[in-house]
Motif scaffolding. Structure first.
Motif, PDB file in Angstrom:
ATOM      1  N   THR A   1       0.835  -1.206   0.000  1.00 26.62           N
ATOM      2  CA  THR A   1       0.000   0.000   0.000  1.00 26.62           C
ATOM      3  C   THR A   1       0.865   1.250   0.000  1.00 26.62           C
ATOM      4  O   THR A   1       0.600   2.215  -0.724  1.00 26.62           O
ATOM      5  N   ILE A   2       1.916   1.252   0.816  1.00 20.29           N
ATOM      6  CA  ILE A   2       2.826   2.396   0.855  1.00 20.29           C
ATOM      7  C   ILE A   2       3.543   2.562  -0.483  1.00 20.29           C
ATOM      8  O   ILE A   2       3.673   3.677  -1.011  1.00 20.29           O
ATOM      9  N   LEU A   3       4.009   1.464  -1.061  1.00 20.82           N
ATOM     10  CA  LEU A   3       4.679   1.536  -2.361  1.00 20.82           C
ATOM     11  C   LEU A   3       3.743   2.079  -3.432  1.00 20.82           C
ATOM     12  O   LEU A   3       4.132   2.924  -4.252  1.00 20.82           O
ATOM     13  N   HIS A   4       2.508   1.593  -3.435  1.00 18.56           N
ATOM     14  CA  HIS A   4       1.539   2.034  -4.440  1.00 18.56           C
ATOM     15  C   HIS A   4       1.170   3.501  -4.240  1.00 18.56           C
ATOM     16  O   HIS A   4       0.939   4.235  -5.209  1.00 18.56           O
ATOM     17  N   SER A   5       1.146   3.948  -2.995  1.00 19.17           N
ATOM     18  CA  SER A   5       0.796   5.331  -2.694  1.00 19.17           C
ATOM     19  C   SER A   5       1.850   6.304  -3.213  1.00 19.17           C
ATOM     20  O   SER A   5       1.526   7.405  -3.661  1.00 19.17           O
ATOM     21  N   TYR A   6       3.114   5.902  -3.159  1.00 16.01           N
ATOM     22  CA  TYR A   6       4.196   6.799  -3.581  1.00 16.01           C
ATOM     23  C   TYR A   6       4.609   6.600  -5.041  1.00 16.01           C
ATOM     24  O   TYR A   6       4.970   7.560  -5.724  1.00 16.01           O
ATOM     25  N   PHE A   7       4.578   5.348  -5.518  1.00 10.27           N
ATOM     26  CA  PHE A   7       5.118   5.061  -6.839  1.00 10.27           C
ATOM     27  C   PHE A   7       4.095   4.510  -7.826  1.00 10.27           C
ATOM     28  O   PHE A   7       4.398   4.351  -9.004  1.00 10.27           O
ATOM     29  N   GLY A   8       2.890   4.192  -7.361  1.00 10.46           N
ATOM     30  CA  GLY A   8       1.859   3.651  -8.246  1.00 10.46           C
ATOM     31  C   GLY A   8       0.943   4.744  -8.760  1.00 10.46           C
ATOM     32  O   GLY A   8       1.385   5.748  -9.315  1.00 10.46           O
ATOM     33  N   THR A   9      -0.345   4.576  -8.534  1.00 11.42           N
ATOM     34  CA  THR A   9      -1.309   5.575  -9.008  1.00 11.42           C
ATOM     35  C   THR A   9      -1.279   6.849  -8.170  1.00 11.42           C
ATOM     36  O   THR A   9      -1.778   7.882  -8.589  1.00 11.42           O
ATOM     37  N   ARG A  10      -0.727   6.767  -6.956  1.00 16.63           N
ATOM     38  CA  ARG A  10      -0.707   7.876  -5.994  1.00 16.63           C
ATOM     39  C   ARG A  10      -2.117   8.280  -5.575  1.00 16.63           C
ATOM     40  O   ARG A  10      -2.346   9.420  -5.163  1.00 16.63           O
ATOM     41  N   LEU A  11      -3.046   7.356  -5.671  1.00 11.31           N
ATOM     42  CA  LEU A  11      -4.402   7.547  -5.160  1.00 11.31           C
ATOM     43  C   LEU A  11      -4.495   6.877  -3.788  1.00 11.31           C
ATOM     44  O   LEU A  11      -3.711   5.968  -3.482  1.00 11.31           O
ATOM     45  N   PRO A  12      -5.429   7.294  -2.942  1.00  5.89           N
ATOM     46  CA  PRO A  12      -5.549   6.701  -1.601  1.00  5.89           C
ATOM     47  C   PRO A  12      -6.199   5.323  -1.653  1.00  5.89           C
ATOM     48  O   PRO A  12      -7.325   5.109  -1.177  1.00  5.89           O
ATOM     49  N   LEU A  13      -5.493   4.367  -2.244  1.00  4.52           N
ATOM     50  CA  LEU A  13      -6.019   3.024  -2.436  1.00  4.52           C
ATOM     51  C   LEU A  13      -5.200   2.016  -1.642  1.00  4.52           C
ATOM     52  O   LEU A  13      -3.991   2.171  -1.482  1.00  4.52           O
ATOM     53  N   VAL A  14      -5.865   0.980  -1.167  1.00  5.89           N
ATOM     54  CA  VAL A  14      -5.233  -0.057  -0.354  1.00  5.89           C
ATOM     55  C   VAL A  14      -4.963  -1.281  -1.210  1.00  5.89           C
ATOM     56  O   VAL A  14      -5.808  -1.688  -2.016  1.00  5.89           O
ATOM     57  N   GLN A  15      -3.785  -1.861  -1.036  1.00  6.78           N
ATOM     58  CA  GLN A  15      -3.417  -3.081  -1.741  1.00  6.78           C
ATOM     59  C   GLN A  15      -3.635  -4.285  -0.830  1.00  6.78           C
ATOM     60  O   GLN A  15      -3.428  -4.209   0.388  1.00  6.78           O
ATOM     61  N   GLY A  16      -4.039  -5.385  -1.417  1.00  2.00           N
ATOM     62  CA  GLY A  16      -4.253  -6.588  -0.618  1.00  2.00           C
ATOM     63  C   GLY A  16      -4.575  -7.775  -1.497  1.00  2.00           C
ATOM     64  O   GLY A  16      -4.433  -7.723  -2.730  1.00  2.00           O
ATOM     65  N   SER A  17      -5.012  -8.838  -0.877  1.00  4.10           N
ATOM     66  CA  SER A  17      -5.347 -10.061  -1.598  1.00  4.10           C
ATOM     67  C   SER A  17      -6.696  -9.912  -2.289  1.00  4.10           C
ATOM     68  O   SER A  17      -7.651  -9.415  -1.700  1.00  4.10           O
ATOM     69  N   SER A  18      -6.760 -10.320  -3.545  1.00  2.34           N
ATOM     70  CA  SER A  18      -7.982 -10.157  -4.327  1.00  2.34           C
ATOM     71  C   SER A  18      -8.693 -11.491  -4.497  1.00  2.34           C
ATOM     72  O   SER A  18      -8.060 -12.548  -4.601  1.00  2.34           O
ATOM     73  N   PHE A  19     -10.023 -11.424  -4.561  1.00  3.73           N
ATOM     74  CA  PHE A  19     -10.812 -12.624  -4.816  1.00  3.73           C
ATOM     75  C   PHE A  19     -10.627 -13.123  -6.245  1.00  3.73           C
ATOM     76  O   PHE A  19     -11.020 -14.249  -6.557  1.00  3.73           O
ATOM     77  N   VAL A  20     -10.037 -12.307  -7.110  1.00  9.39           N
ATOM     78  CA  VAL A  20      -9.732 -12.754  -8.470  1.00  9.39           C
ATOM     79  C   VAL A  20      -8.786 -13.947  -8.418  1.00  9.39           C
ATOM     80  O   VAL A  20      -8.851 -14.853  -9.252  1.00  9.39           O
ATOM     81  N   TYR A  21      -7.896 -13.954  -7.424  1.00 10.24           N
ATOM     82  CA  TYR A  21      -6.898 -15.031  -7.317  1.00 10.24           C
ATOM     83  C   TYR A  21      -7.423 -16.262  -6.586  1.00 10.24           C
ATOM     84  O   TYR A  21      -6.753 -17.310  -6.587  1.00 10.24           O
ATOM     85  N   LEU A  22      -8.575 -16.165  -5.951  1.00  7.60           N
ATOM     86  CA  LEU A  22      -9.044 -17.277  -5.118  1.00  7.60           C
ATOM     87  C   LEU A  22      -9.378 -18.513  -5.942  1.00  7.60           C
ATOM     88  O   LEU A  22      -8.984 -19.638  -5.583  1.00  7.60           O
ATOM     89  N   ALA A  23     -10.093 -18.347  -7.059  1.00 13.32           N
ATOM     90  CA  ALA A  23     -10.462 -19.504  -7.888  1.00 13.32           C
ATOM     91  C   ALA A  23      -9.227 -20.218  -8.449  1.00 13.32           C
ATOM     92  O   ALA A  23      -9.128 -21.453  -8.356  1.00 13.32           O
ATOM     93  N   PRO A  24      -8.259 -19.498  -9.056  1.00 10.77           N
ATOM     94  CA  PRO A  24      -7.065 -20.214  -9.542  1.00 10.77           C
ATOM     95  C   PRO A  24      -6.267 -20.879  -8.429  1.00 10.77           C
ATOM     96  O   PRO A  24      -5.663 -21.938  -8.653  1.00 10.77           O
ATOM     97  N   VAL A  25      -6.256 -20.286  -7.244  1.00 13.72           N
ATOM     98  CA  VAL A  25      -5.566 -20.922  -6.111  1.00 13.72           C
ATOM     99  C   VAL A  25      -6.237 -22.247  -5.779  1.00 13.72           C
ATOM    100  O   VAL A  25      -5.563 -23.266  -5.557  1.00 13.72           O
ATOM    101  N   LEU A  26      -7.559 -22.270  -5.754  1.00 16.66           N
ATOM    102  CA  LEU A  26      -8.286 -23.515  -5.481  1.00 16.66           C
ATOM    103  C   LEU A  26      -8.057 -24.540  -6.586  1.00 16.66           C
ATOM    104  O   LEU A  26      -7.960 -25.746  -6.321  1.00 16.66           O
ATOM    105  N   VAL A  27      -7.943 -24.076  -7.841  1.00 16.93           N
ATOM    106  CA  VAL A  27      -7.683 -24.995  -8.958  1.00 16.93           C
ATOM    107  C   VAL A  27      -6.313 -25.635  -8.806  1.00 16.93           C
ATOM    108  O   VAL A  27      -6.148 -26.852  -8.967  1.00 16.93           O
ATOM    109  N   ILE A  28      -5.313 -24.830  -8.494  1.00 15.50           N
ATOM    110  CA  ILE A  28      -3.946 -25.346  -8.392  1.00 15.50           C
ATOM    111  C   ILE A  28      -3.798 -26.291  -7.205  1.00 15.50           C
ATOM    112  O   ILE A  28      -3.193 -27.368  -7.299  1.00 15.50           O
ATOM    113  N   MET A  29      -4.372 -25.933  -6.065  1.00 12.96           N
ATOM    114  CA  MET A  29      -4.209 -26.770  -4.875  1.00 12.96           C
ATOM    115  C   MET A  29      -4.953 -28.090  -4.992  1.00 12.96           C
ATOM    116  O   MET A  29      -4.639 -29.048  -4.265  1.00 12.96           O
TER     117      MET A  29
END
Length: 538
Positions: free
Chosen positions: A62-90
């Protein structure tokens, strides 16, 4: 212009604003590990460690994205987009066993795949390819893609939540009451039920579950709460073991085994393993995650600075997200790092958009990640309670995805047909692939069978790696939805207004707009055209 700057405020107000952002994100930051780690064969201690790692990486990225990314007040974290492929792989064939190191083996596989997908995402952003891709992606493509991220968990959601209906039903009802019936109630000008619906409801239901446990609701004669080892030898206890495991608040051993201080470190699960089949899956998923993030950039930018993000901001943000996912892969969170959409919802409600507040909250996450007991406490949340919250969040993701259609003409036959076909085939085609179940039905729980198609699907090319990747991708709803919508929208004739093309999807419009690039030199305009602003600092 909607921007409430609190940069000059000190102390408690700033801390309050930062906490309200992160409390509203509890679902993404905490509940994903509660789902994936037990499914991977991890212990309660492993769940606590992954949660602590998730807090650390979310804070750093989040700190990296705030200074070097979009510089918008946005939080970075784990996305549900990755949940289905994680379940497929495991749930691939090689991990369907009771090996002692099953969790670490799966985690190392996920780390390698996430790192490869993250490198692709960084190249996509920094090379300018993301700006070119934006010309082909608009709300008619984004809406069904994001909606199917939530629809993908139809078979997992309530079947898992119903493992303890005494907890799950009150949790879902309380969320509905807070978000729908009490959303207009405010205290001192703060709509606490609308902003803090998830943490408030979880706290109430968790306390209720604790009183049920402490009051003896799940005490059975001769049965020990130590699940399941002490009960499998007794027929009388065996029939109650499932209820005790999923309903008791003391069933988790995370708090008893966690250290007070533990610093998550890179490669804590071992050296990542790299395979072509899982790397292909994560490359495609990282592209879909980029599409999801671009939609979040658009919504946040309109709220904060009243205009869409430029192609340079988009490219810089996607490049930084790729780098952040590399960190997530090295530390082993089990998921890639993306921009959390819930943060935009909080900004919209509270009318507070401050990078400093977000950065302070990120520092607090980093601090909390060093205390093992914090992760252990969060890991002790009953899984039925966690999945109940996720059912609500997944439903919101479906609605948020479809709400993107407001940027296009939703009443035209062209768009109705494209969205309808995308949604239908996103459910029907994976259902076809998912009917190829494992050879032995008892190997996997029923709610995980739909994610086992990668090893058993109908595609046979002669290469096991390619077969796994194709079967896995076509068994994921969001991939099918994106593919169908992308192809149809870019081949069926339609006007820009009808398709709802975003302002920043055509960099030529931006470069020729004097109100947006009046201060740009010719080299910067050229760089902006190719989306290279991230590389030259535009």
């Amino acid at each position: 212009m909607l921007f409430f700057s609190i940069y000059n405020q000190k102390g408690v107000p700033l801390l309050y604003y930062s906490l309200q952002h992160y409390l509203s994100l509890a679902g993404s930051l905490i509940f994903i590990p509660l789902v994936i780690v037990p499914a991977m064969g991890g212990t309660d201690g492993d769940t606590a460690t992954v949660i602590s790692t998730m807090l650390l990486i979310s804070g750093i990225t989040t700190i990296l994205h705030s200074y070097f990314g979009t510089r918008l007040p946005l939080v970075q974290g784990s996305s549900f987009v990755y949940l289905a492929p994680v379940l497929v792989i495991m749930n691939s064939r090689e991990y369907r066993n009771l090996a002692e190191n099953k969790f670490k083996d799966i985690m190392k596989e996920l780390q390698g795949a996430i790192i490869v997908g993250a490198i692709f995402q960084s190249v996509l952003g920094c090379s300018g390819l993301m700006s070119l891709l934006l010309r082909l992606i608009n709300p008619i493509v984004v809406a069904p893609t994001i909606a199917t991220v939530g629809l993908a968990f139809l078979s997992y959601g309530f079947p898992q939540a119903s493992s303890c209906v005494e907890i799950s039903i009150p949790q879902i009802l309380l969320l509905l009451i807070f978000t729908l019936y009490l959303r207009g109630v405010s205290f001192s000008g703060h709509r606490i039920f609308q902003v803090y619906a998830v943490p408030l409801s979880v706290a109430v239901v968790w306390a209720y579950a604790f009183f049920l446990t402490d009051g003896g609701a799940y005490d059975y004669k001769g049965c020990n709460p130590d699940i399941p080892s002490s009960n499998i030898l007794s027929d009388a206890c065996r029939e109650h073991a499932f209820t005790m495991k999923h309903c008791r608040t003391d069933a988790s051993s995370a708090w008893r085994t966690a250290a007070w201080v533990r610093v998550p470190y890179p490669l804590q699960w071992g050296i990542p393993t790299f395979h072509l089949k899982t790397s292909i899956i994560m490359i495609i998923v990282s592209m879909i995650a980029s599409v999801d993030s671009v939609g979040t950039y658009h919504s946040a930018s309109l709220l904060v600075i009243s205009r869409p993000p430029t192609p340079g901001i988009v490219s810089r943000g996607i490049a930084m997200e790729g780098f952040c996912s590399i960190l997530a892969g090295l530390w082993g969170t089990g998921s890639g790092s993306t921009t959390l959409t819930e943060n935009v919802h909080t900004i919209d409600i509270t009318k507070v958009a401050s990078r400093r507040a977000v950065e302070l909250g990120a520092l607090l996450l980093i601090l909390f990640s060093f205390f093992g007991k914090v992760g252990a406490l969060l890991a002790s949340i009953p899984q039925a309670l966690a999945v109940s919250v996720l059912c609500f969040i997944w439903a919101l993701i479906v609605a948020l995805g479809l709400s993107t259609l407001q940027y296009g003409q939703t009443s035209t036959f062209r768009n109705i047909t494209i969205v309808g076909l995308s949604l239908f085939f996103s459910l029907s085609i994976p259902a076809y692939f998912q009917q190829y179940q494992p050879d032995s039905s008892f190997i996997l729980p029923s709610y995980l069978v739909p994610y086992a198609a990668a090893s058993n699907g109908p595609v046979h090319t002669g290469s096991k790696e390619v077969d796994f990747a194709i079967n896995g991708l076509l068994s994921m709803n969001m991939v099918v939805a994106f593919s169908v919508a992308f192809i149809l929208d870019n081949t069926v004739p339609g006007t820009r207004q009808e398709r709802g093309v975003y302002v920043w999807s055509n960099v030529l419009d931006l470069v020729n707009d004097p109100t947006l690039v009046a201060d740009f030199s010719l080299p910067r305009k050229v760089a902006l055209f190719f989306g290279w602003a991230k590389c030259i600092g535009a």
